[in-house]
Design a protein around this motif. Structure first.
Motif, PDB file in Angstrom:
ATOM      1  N   LEU A 163      28.680   1.006  65.989  1.00  0.00           N
ATOM      2  CA  LEU A 163      28.830  -0.079  65.430  1.00  0.00           C
ATOM      3  C   LEU A 163      28.818  -1.199  66.435  1.00  0.00           C
ATOM      4  O   LEU A 163      29.509  -1.045  67.414  1.00  0.00           O
ATOM      5  CB  LEU A 163      30.264   0.032  64.651  1.00  0.00           C
ATOM      6  N   VAL A 164      28.186  -2.351  65.949  1.00  0.00           N
ATOM      7  CA  VAL A 164      27.898  -3.579  67.096  1.00  0.00           C
ATOM      8  C   VAL A 164      28.968  -4.502  66.677  1.00  0.00           C
ATOM      9  O   VAL A 164      29.699  -4.989  67.587  1.00  0.00           O
ATOM     10  CB  VAL A 164      26.521  -4.012  67.002  1.00  0.00           C
ATOM     11  N   SER A 165      29.281  -4.659  65.450  1.00  0.00           N
ATOM     12  CA  SER A 165      30.010  -5.760  64.698  1.00  0.00           C
ATOM     13  C   SER A 165      30.365  -5.721  63.301  1.00  0.00           C
ATOM     14  O   SER A 165      29.559  -4.992  62.609  1.00  0.00           O
ATOM     15  CB  SER A 165      29.539  -7.441  65.038  1.00  0.00           C
ATOM     16  N   LEU A 166      31.720  -6.186  62.932  1.00  0.00           N
ATOM     17  CA  LEU A 166      31.821  -6.017  61.790  1.00  0.00           C
ATOM     18  C   LEU A 166      32.813  -7.576  61.322  1.00  0.00           C
ATOM     19  O   LEU A 166      33.548  -8.035  62.386  1.00  0.00           O
ATOM     20  CB  LEU A 166      33.069  -5.066  61.519  1.00  0.00           C
ATOM     21  N   ARG A 167      32.178  -8.203  60.257  1.00  0.00           N
ATOM     22  CA  ARG A 167      32.947  -9.469  60.157  1.00  0.00           C
ATOM     23  C   ARG A 167      32.987  -9.544  58.562  1.00  0.00           C
ATOM     24  O   ARG A 167      32.220  -8.608  57.743  1.00  0.00           O
ATOM     25  CB  ARG A 167      31.855 -10.514  60.622  1.00  0.00           C
ATOM     26  N   GLY A 168      33.574 -10.722  58.161  1.00  0.00           N
ATOM     27  CA  GLY A 168      33.696 -10.869  56.559  1.00  0.00           C
ATOM     28  C   GLY A 168      33.353 -12.375  56.332  1.00  0.00           C
ATOM     29  O   GLY A 168      33.159 -12.839  57.237  1.00  0.00           O
ATOM     30  N   GLU A 169      32.992 -12.529  55.108  1.00  0.00           N
ATOM     31  CA  GLU A 169      32.994 -13.693  54.395  1.00  0.00           C
ATOM     32  C   GLU A 169      33.861 -13.908  53.231  1.00  0.00           C
ATOM     33  O   GLU A 169      34.192 -12.907  52.521  1.00  0.00           O
ATOM     34  CB  GLU A 169      31.461 -13.681  53.947  1.00  0.00           C
ATOM     35  N   HIS A 170      34.524 -15.141  52.937  1.00  0.00           N
ATOM     36  CA  HIS A 170      35.536 -15.185  51.950  1.00  0.00           C
ATOM     37  C   HIS A 170      35.659 -16.914  51.530  1.00  0.00           C
ATOM     38  O   HIS A 170      35.258 -17.643  52.543  1.00  0.00           O
ATOM     39  CB  HIS A 170      36.586 -14.578  52.243  1.00  0.00           C
ATOM     40  N   PRO A 171      35.721 -17.090  50.261  1.00  0.00           N
ATOM     41  CA  PRO A 171      35.759 -18.594  50.033  1.00  0.00           C
ATOM     42  C   PRO A 171      36.972 -19.177  50.784  1.00  0.00           C
ATOM     43  O   PRO A 171      36.814 -20.499  50.863  1.00  0.00           O
ATOM     44  CB  PRO A 171      36.082 -18.592  48.503  1.00  0.00           C
ATOM     45  N   ASP A 172      37.977 -18.643  51.295  1.00  0.00           N
ATOM     46  CA  ASP A 172      39.395 -19.126  51.820  1.00  0.00           C
ATOM     47  C   ASP A 172      39.828 -18.390  52.804  1.00  0.00           C
ATOM     48  O   ASP A 172      40.605 -17.584  52.853  1.00  0.00           O
ATOM     49  CB  ASP A 172      40.336 -19.176  50.590  1.00  0.00           C
ATOM     50  N   PRO A 173      38.976 -18.406  53.928  1.00  0.00           N
ATOM     51  CA  PRO A 173      39.468 -17.365  55.141  1.00  0.00           C
ATOM     52  C   PRO A 173      40.664 -17.633  55.594  1.00  0.00           C
ATOM     53  O   PRO A 173      41.363 -16.541  56.265  1.00  0.00           O
ATOM     54  CB  PRO A 173      38.190 -17.839  56.284  1.00  0.00           C
ATOM     55  N   ALA A 174      41.297 -18.941  55.644  1.00  0.00           N
ATOM     56  CA  ALA A 174      42.582 -19.129  56.073  1.00  0.00           C
ATOM     57  C   ALA A 174      43.528 -18.275  55.506  1.00  0.00           C
ATOM     58  O   ALA A 174      44.787 -17.719  56.159  1.00  0.00           O
ATOM     59  CB  ALA A 174      42.889 -20.532  56.107  1.00  0.00           C
ATOM     60  N   SER A 175      43.342 -18.039  54.182  1.00  0.00           N
ATOM     61  CA  SER A 175      44.464 -17.188  53.364  1.00  0.00           C
ATOM     62  C   SER A 175      44.584 -15.907  53.887  1.00  0.00           C
ATOM     63  O   SER A 175      45.449 -15.169  53.530  1.00  0.00           O
ATOM     64  CB  SER A 175      44.042 -17.228  51.850  1.00  0.00           C
ATOM     65  N   LEU A 176      43.458 -15.293  54.681  1.00  0.00           N
ATOM     66  CA  LEU A 176      43.390 -13.942  55.186  1.00  0.00           C
ATOM     67  C   LEU A 176      44.154 -13.693  56.394  1.00  0.00           C
ATOM     68  O   LEU A 176      44.740 -12.374  56.817  1.00  0.00           O
ATOM     69  CB  LEU A 176      42.091 -13.343  55.241  1.00  0.00           C
ATOM     70  N   VAL A 177      44.450 -14.873  57.165  1.00  0.00           N
ATOM     71  CA  VAL A 177      45.101 -14.695  58.510  1.00  0.00           C
ATOM     72  C   VAL A 177      46.345 -14.063  58.387  1.00  0.00           C
ATOM     73  O   VAL A 177      46.801 -13.033  59.106  1.00  0.00           O
ATOM     74  CB  VAL A 177      44.993 -16.178  59.095  1.00  0.00           C
ATOM     75  N   PRO A 178      47.229 -14.478  57.580  1.00  0.00           N
ATOM     76  CA  PRO A 178      48.331 -13.906  57.398  1.00  0.00           C
ATOM     77  C   PRO A 178      48.557 -12.372  56.979  1.00  0.00           C
ATOM     78  O   PRO A 178      49.479 -11.530  57.504  1.00  0.00           O
ATOM     79  CB  PRO A 178      49.417 -14.715  56.817  1.00  0.00           C
ATOM     80  N   VAL A 179      47.719 -11.901  56.417  1.00  0.00           N
ATOM     81  CA  VAL A 179      47.490 -10.674  56.008  1.00  0.00           C
ATOM     82  C   VAL A 179      47.154  -9.843  57.036  1.00  0.00           C
ATOM     83  O   VAL A 179      47.602  -8.678  57.269  1.00  0.00           O
ATOM     84  CB  VAL A 179      46.458 -10.335  54.812  1.00  0.00           C
TER      85      VAL A 179
END
Length: 203
Positions: A155-171
């Motif tokens: 595995l070289v990298s894992l990333r995500g895409e989302h309409p509201d990335p900031a909402s995932l930070v506390p999770v």
């Protein structure tokens, strides 16, 4: 820490063959009794693995829908990821205390092709934000699947895409994990792998 990535497919045999042609060699994992699924695995290094999961033609139709939305898939998809913790119950308690509901504990098991029984416990979040919020897994004393999975993929990298990335930070903070997420119209996980045949990207 990352435990595994889940690549779900409506046709397991075809997907395993396609990935092999692209450079990702997989080894048979085993059936999940009662769920109507089975998997193939590739070790990724650092006690992590790629799980390719799909319908098991040798099992009867399950009483409930197959996990990971397999019954609704029309093509393979990187549907979610799992993080491994040494003490599952304590990790779930910490997540709840921090404001995230990680889901209830479910015991699971399957037999490897060599008949060794693997048992583990996991918790799926009620809302995984399109696969970006990981589920939590604890293997206890059972042998980790990465130790016997096919090698040759990293595995070289894992990333995500989302309409509201900031909402995932506390999770992610509640789960004591991290994932780089960029803004996009639809949620998605994107993983890049290095193989002997070159780069492979799954989404």
């Amino acid at each position: 820490m990352l435990d595994h990535l889940v690549y779900a497919t409506p046709d397991l045999g075809r997907t395993v063959d396609d990935l092999a042609e692209r450079g990702i060699t997989l080894s048979p994992g085993g059936p999940h009794p009662g769920l109507g699924t089975r998997n193939h695995l590739a070790a990724l290094g650092e006690n992590a693995f790629l799980e390719v999961i799909g319908p098991d033609p040798e099992q009867p139709e399950p009483a409930t829908r197959r996990p990971f939305g397999i019954d609704e898939l029309t093509a393979p998809r990187l549907v979610t990821w799992a993080i491994q913790v040494p003490d599952l119950d304590a990790a779930l308690d910490r997540a709840r205390a921090a404001g995230h509901e990680p889901g209830d504990v479910v015991p699971m098991s399957r037999r490897r092709p060599d008949s060794v029984l693997l048992t583990w416990r996991l918790a799926f979040p009620p809302d995984d934000r399109g696969g970006l919020v990981p589920f939590v897994i604890g293997w206890g004393d059972t042998p980790h699947p990465s130790h016997t999975a096919a090698t040759g993929t990293r595995l070289v990298s894992l990333r995500g895409e989302h309409p509201d990335p900031a909402s995932l930070v506390p999770v992610f903070a509640a789960l004591d994990t991290e994932l780089a997420v960029t803004e996009a119209a639809e949620p998605a996980l994107v993983a890049e792998f290095a193989t002997a045949s070159g780069k492979v990207v799954l989404k």
